[in-house]
Design an enzyme around this catalytic site. Structure first.
Site, PDB file in Angstrom:
ATOM      1  N   LYS A  48       0.771  -1.205  -0.037  1.00 26.44           N
ATOM      2  CA  LYS A  48      -0.149  -0.039  -0.076  1.00 26.44           C
ATOM      3  C   LYS A  48       1.126   1.531   0.375  1.00 26.44           C
ATOM      4  CE  LYS A  48      -4.352  -1.734   0.078  1.00 26.44           C
ATOM      5  NZ  LYS A  48      -5.061  -2.020  -0.843  1.00 26.44           N
TER       6      LYS A  48
HETATM    7  N1  PMP Z   1      -3.706  -8.722   1.537  1.00 26.39           N
HETATM    8  C1  PMP Z   1      -3.742  -7.189   2.103  1.00 26.39           C
HETATM    9  C2  PMP Z   1      -3.084  -7.857   3.361  1.00 26.39           C
HETATM   10  C3  PMP Z   1      -4.860  -5.776   2.274  1.00 26.39           C
HETATM   11  O1  PMP Z   1      -3.820  -5.068   2.994  1.00 26.39           O
HETATM   12  C4  PMP Z   1      -4.946  -5.712   0.983  1.00 26.39           C
HETATM   13  C5  PMP Z   1      -5.304  -4.452   0.830  1.00 26.39           C
HETATM   14  N2  PMP Z   1      -6.694  -4.365   0.539  1.00 26.39           N
HETATM   15  C6  PMP Z   1      -4.558  -6.688   0.258  1.00 26.39           C
HETATM   16  C7  PMP Z   1      -4.233  -7.847   0.522  1.00 26.39           C
HETATM   17  C8  PMP Z   1      -5.275  -6.453  -1.681  1.00 26.39           C
HETATM   18  O2  PMP Z   1      -4.911  -5.585  -1.978  1.00 26.39           O
HETATM   19  P1  PMP Z   1      -6.033  -4.754  -3.037  1.00 26.39           P
HETATM   20  O3  PMP Z   1      -6.372  -3.563  -2.192  1.00 26.39           O
HETATM   21  O4  PMP Z   1      -4.798  -3.693  -3.860  1.00 26.39           O
HETATM   22  O5  PMP Z   1      -6.519  -6.160  -4.248  1.00 26.39           O
END
Ligand code: PMP
Length: 346
Positions: A48
């Site tokens: 992120k």
């Molecule tokens: N794994 C974790 C620990 C996350 O915090 C997130 C984000 N919500 C994701 C996977 C998935 O990523 P994305 O939001 O880019 O689909």
């Protein structure tokens, strides 16, 4: 002339360019070559960081944000941490609305990074006024000079990965990647990275990971939102009870769903077999990889890249706590991994 001091200007210079690490023992029984893109090497310990920096800098470029303004977001933790980190360096206030499903460690971490945190009930529908979406929206309306990041419905979330994660993987694999597999929450990681890779080579298979209790897989297959699919589950950051516009469903070839229990055991197994201390959704992605292997997705020539989104230290009171595993009934399962017993010296 004196030699220059080799230092980064701030932690922001370390975002992205994470390593690709070969998986060895955990994928031993499967056909193909397996690699993890280990996003915990970002300074905020998750993928992120990429979207936090990209979206904030895009808002600065458009003149929407000036120092002293406020950044607001809904987050299961990781996006919040990254936004708080970028806010500190760039001089913004940070307000975060998080789900009550988030671990206490995550919430304390956000507060330690200077963010103001609102904890909202997890098991209410997205349109409930107490949901973290609506709480964030209200705070945005009430706070002058604020920007709502809105990662689930922000095209810039996809663009951040299209411009960084995608090109990095293409380069790191010398264009030899055959499969990308990633968890889908907002869908930004999966669809942004996939969009870049598919433009380079349309034959690359894009495999998505969804949770039991989430609507994404069914929506991908039928384009129907089925509320019957929704029920509570434990994994944070994976799956959704709504359809995010930050997911481009057209670039995804196939989804699989994973259980809380198998993903939890697999997360612990990654630490023990690969020496990689990563988060719950990294376990989910390896579990999914096994399921796709069973469906015949891979052969000896496959070069499969799995995205490992964050670091294990964020789950000390969950997956890496024996008490928590016991409470969930996960230790009743036959595949209990061999974690060393503690010896007390008297
Ligand atoms: N794994 C974790 C620990 C996350 O915090 C997130 C984000 N919500 C994701 C996977 C998935 O990523 P994305 O939001 O880019 O689909």
């Amino acid at each position: 002339m004196k030699e220059q001091i080799k230092a980064y200007n701030s932690v922001l210079d370390l975002i992205g360019n994470t390593p690709l690490i070969k998986l060895n023992r955990i994928t031993e029984s499967l056909d193909g070559n397996f690699y993890a893109k280990v996003e915990s090497f970002n300074p905020g310990h998750s993928t992120k960081d990429r979207i936090a920096l990209y979206i904030i800098e895009e808002a600065e470029r458009q003149g929407i944000l000036t120092p002293g303004d406020t950044i607001i977001e809904t987050t299961s933790g990781n996006t919040g941490f990254s936004l708080a980190m970028v806010s500190i360096i760039k001089g913004y206030n940070c307000i975060l609305a998080v789900s009550s499903k988030s671990s206490k460690d995550k919430i304390d971490m956000l507060r330690s990074m200077g963010a103001k945190v609102y904890v909202c009930p997890a098991h209410v529908s997205a349109d409930d006024e107490r949901s973290y979406y609506n709480v964030a929206k209200r705070l945005h309306e009430e706070t002058k000079g604020s920007v709502y990041i809105n990662q689930y419905f922000n095209q810039l979330n996809i663009d951040a990965h299209y411009k960084s994660t995608g090109p990095e993987l293409w380069e790191q694999t010398n264009g030899q990647i055959t499969h990308l597999i990633a968890c889908s929450g907002t869908g930004g990681t999966l669809s942004g990275t996939a969009k870049f890779l598919k433009e380079k080579n349309p034959n690359i298979r894009i495999l998505g990971v969804d949770a039991y209790g989430s609507v994404l897989k069914k929506y991908h297959e039928t384009r129907e939102f089925d509320s019957e699919e929704i029920y509570p589950y434990r994994i944070e950051g994976l799956g959704k009870n709504l359809i995010p516009t930050a997911t481009d469903f057209d670039v995804i070839d196939k989804f699989t769903k994973v259980t809380d229990e198998e993903s939890a055991h697999t997360t612990r197994e990654i630490a023990l077999k690969e020496g990689l201390f990563v988060g719950y959704t990294s376990g989910a992605v390896v579990q999914a990889l096994r399921q796709f292997a069973e469906e015949g997705e891979f052969d000896a020539n496959s070069n499969v890249v799995a995205i490992f989104p964050d670091h294990g230290s964020r789950y000390m009171s969950k997956v890496f706590s024996d008490e928590w595993m016991n409470e969930q009934g996960f230790f009743d399962s036959i595949n209990r991994e061999e974690v060393q017993k503690i010896e007390f010296i008297k």
